[in-house]
Design a protein around this motif. Structure first.
Motif, PDB file in Angstrom:
ATOM      1  N   MET A 149       0.833  -1.189   0.000  1.00  0.00           N
ATOM      2  CA  MET A 149       0.000   0.000   0.000  1.00  0.00           C
ATOM      3  C   MET A 149       0.872   1.245   0.000  1.00  0.00           C
ATOM      4  SD  MET A 149      -1.457   0.267   3.904  1.00  0.00           S
ATOM      5  CE  MET A 149      -1.902  -1.464   3.958  1.00  0.00           C
ATOM      6  N   GLU A 150       0.257   2.367  -0.358  1.00  0.00           N
ATOM      7  CA  GLU A 150       0.921   3.667  -0.275  1.00  0.00           C
ATOM      8  C   GLU A 150       0.240   4.425   0.852  1.00  0.00           C
ATOM      9  OE1 GLU A 150       2.397   6.043  -3.912  1.00  0.00           O
ATOM     10  OE2 GLU A 150       0.508   6.991  -3.344  1.00  0.00           O
ATOM     11  N   CYS A 151       0.999   4.850   1.835  1.00  0.00           N
ATOM     12  CA  CYS A 151       0.358   5.373   3.038  1.00  0.00           C
ATOM     13  C   CYS A 151       1.274   6.333   3.781  1.00  0.00           C
ATOM     14  CB  CYS A 151      -0.033   4.227   3.969  1.00  0.00           C
ATOM     15  SG  CYS A 151       1.336   3.150   4.405  1.00  0.00           S
TER      16      CYS A 151
ATOM     17  N   ILE B  15      -7.695   2.341   6.347  1.00  0.00           N
ATOM     18  CA  ILE B  15      -6.647   1.883   5.444  1.00  0.00           C
ATOM     19  C   ILE B  15      -6.143   3.058   4.618  1.00  0.00           C
ATOM     20  CG2 ILE B  15      -7.597  -0.449   5.298  1.00  0.00           C
ATOM     21  CD1 ILE B  15      -8.561   0.345   2.430  1.00  0.00           C
ATOM     22  N   SER B  16      -5.058   2.828   3.918  1.00  0.00           N
ATOM     23  CA  SER B  16      -4.518   3.835   3.017  1.00  0.00           C
ATOM     24  C   SER B  16      -4.616   3.308   1.587  1.00  0.00           C
ATOM     25  CB  SER B  16      -3.080   4.156   3.421  1.00  0.00           C
ATOM     26  OG  SER B  16      -3.041   4.638   4.754  1.00  0.00           O
TER      27      SER B  16
ATOM     28  N   CYS C  21      -4.856  -6.606   6.708  1.00  0.00           N
ATOM     29  CA  CYS C  21      -4.089  -7.516   5.841  1.00  0.00           C
ATOM     30  C   CYS C  21      -3.867  -8.891   6.461  1.00  0.00           C
ATOM     31  CB  CYS C  21      -2.740  -6.888   5.450  1.00  0.00           C
ATOM     32  SG  CYS C  21      -2.887  -5.363   4.518  1.00  0.00           S
TER      33      CYS C  21
ATOM     34  N   HIS D  87      -6.463   9.700  -2.002  1.00  0.00           N
ATOM     35  CA  HIS D  87      -5.017   9.434  -2.142  1.00  0.00           C
ATOM     36  C   HIS D  87      -4.434  10.277  -3.283  1.00  0.00           C
ATOM     37  CE1 HIS D  87      -5.858   6.322   0.659  1.00  0.00           C
ATOM     38  NE2 HIS D  87      -6.568   5.620  -0.195  1.00  0.00           N
TER      39      HIS D  87
ATOM     40  N   THR E 183      -3.398  -6.577  -3.374  1.00  0.00           N
ATOM     41  CA  THR E 183      -3.824  -7.392  -2.241  1.00  0.00           C
ATOM     42  C   THR E 183      -4.177  -8.783  -2.752  1.00  0.00           C
ATOM     43  OG1 THR E 183      -5.321  -7.466  -0.309  1.00  0.00           O
ATOM     44  CG2 THR E 183      -6.262  -6.706  -2.394  1.00  0.00           C
TER      45      THR E 183
ATOM     46  N   ASP F  28      -7.974  -4.058   1.550  1.00  0.00           N
ATOM     47  CA  ASP F  28      -7.181  -5.261   1.787  1.00  0.00           C
ATOM     48  C   ASP F  28      -8.094  -6.474   1.966  1.00  0.00           C
ATOM     49  OD1 ASP F  28      -7.841  -3.699   4.206  1.00  0.00           O
ATOM     50  OD2 ASP F  28      -6.913  -5.352   5.309  1.00  0.00           O
TER      51      ASP F  28
ATOM     52  N   ILE G 154      -4.379   1.163  -1.098  1.00  0.00           N
ATOM     53  CA  ILE G 154      -4.018  -0.217  -1.418  1.00  0.00           C
ATOM     54  C   ILE G 154      -3.592  -0.305  -2.890  1.00  0.00           C
ATOM     55  CG2 ILE G 154      -4.883  -2.579  -1.631  1.00  0.00           C
ATOM     56  CD1 ILE G 154      -4.604  -1.799   1.231  1.00  0.00           C
ATOM     57  N   CYS G 155      -2.427  -0.851  -3.133  1.00  0.00           N
ATOM     58  CA  CYS G 155      -1.928  -1.027  -4.501  1.00  0.00           C
ATOM     59  C   CYS G 155      -2.109  -2.459  -4.991  1.00  0.00           C
ATOM     60  CB  CYS G 155      -0.445  -0.654  -4.576  1.00  0.00           C
ATOM     61  SG  CYS G 155      -0.093   1.039  -4.066  1.00  0.00           S
TER      62      CYS G 155
END
Length: 270
Positions: free
Chosen positions: A1-3, A115-116, A58, A188, A121, A95, A118-119
């Motif tokens: 993820m990107e967070c 959550i941030s 996750c 985001h 999962t 996730d 998610i790229c």
């Protein structure tokens, strides 16, 4: 993820195995809610480990239903809209499920509220069971494709569908295909280009500013945009977007930003 300031985080088997240096060093929301003064690899790792331990992000221990996490955010706005029946469903990526069509406000909050970005999962059985295989874009792979997710939601006979996406190109495709029946929410958005910021305000119904300099600059050029919040502003852009933001503000007894109260943005804006 990107967070947490655009740090890349990889979680495998419930363990944090990769954390990159964040581009944003201070976020007023993380300072307010978690007491984090500086975003760095150590504080990012600690926060992600806290999320894993507190609600099983996750992992197979994932909590899928929650009440509001903060008073005012995108998941809170959309959960409220589901309760008010101003939208029929929300398409999100999270996730354990990838892209999914959600109609239960507590599941929307549970899956989207903490959550941030998610790229990638993979399916988590507990999450699949809670959401329902029939509500996932692909329960076998947890694929993420927001355009296809909106298509799935409309194929399920939902009439007004909200969708969250960081992609301006996806938003433009969704708008072209589904018009005003789609409520498109930009999330985001840190690091967005100047050109995409213009397209974002021409396409999205609601946008969260995150740490985007370009969005803040473009919002200042658009006097009709509603601004809510002083730390991470949420913009109501279209009439439909403004109505959803206003409804949540009204529930909380809050008002839109008055244009004079000092704002405390993340540092640096990117």
């Amino acid at each position: 993820m990107e967070c947490l300031g655009m740090s890349r985080v990889v979680i495998e088997d419930g363990k944090v195995v990769e954390v990159s240096e964040p581009k944003v060093k201070h976020c007023p929301l993380f300072k307010k809610y978690r007491g984090i003064e500086e975003l760095n690899t150590d504080t990012v790792r600690e926060n992600i480990e806290y999320r894993i331990s507190s609600f099983g992000m996750c992992t197979e221990d994932r909590v899928t239903e929650m009440d509001d996490v903060i008073s005012f955010g995108v998941s809170e706005i959309l959960s409220h809209a589901l309760r008010q029946k101003t939208i029929d469903a929300a398409v999100i990526a999270a996730d354990g499920c990838g892209t999914a069509v959600i109609t239960d406000p507590r599941i929307l909050q549970g899956m989207g509220g903490r959550i941030s970005g998610i790229c990638e999962t993979e399916p988590i059985p507990r999450v699949v069971e809670a959401i329902g295989r029939e509500n996932m874009l692909d329960p076998d792979t947890a694929e993420m494709d927001m355009v296809a997710g909106v298509g799935k939601a409309f194929s399920m006979k939902h009439r007004t569908v909200a969708v969250t996406t960081p992609s301006v190109s996806d938003a433009m495709a969704i708008r072209d295909m589904y018009g005003d029946n789609a409520v498109i929410v930009g999330v985001h958005t840190s690091g967005m280009s100047d050109a995409d910021a213009v397209r974002a305000f021409d396409t999205f119904d609601i946008i969260t500013a995150c740490a985007s300099r370009a969005l803040r600059d473009e919002a200042a050029r658009r006097p009709d945009v509603m601004v809510a919040g002083t730390k991470i502003p949420i913009y109501g852009v279209t009439d439909k977007g403004k109505a959803l933001v206003s409804s949540k503000l009204e529930q909380l007894g809050l008002e839109p930003w008055d244009g004079t109260t000092p704002q405390t943005p993340p540092e640096p804006l990117i």
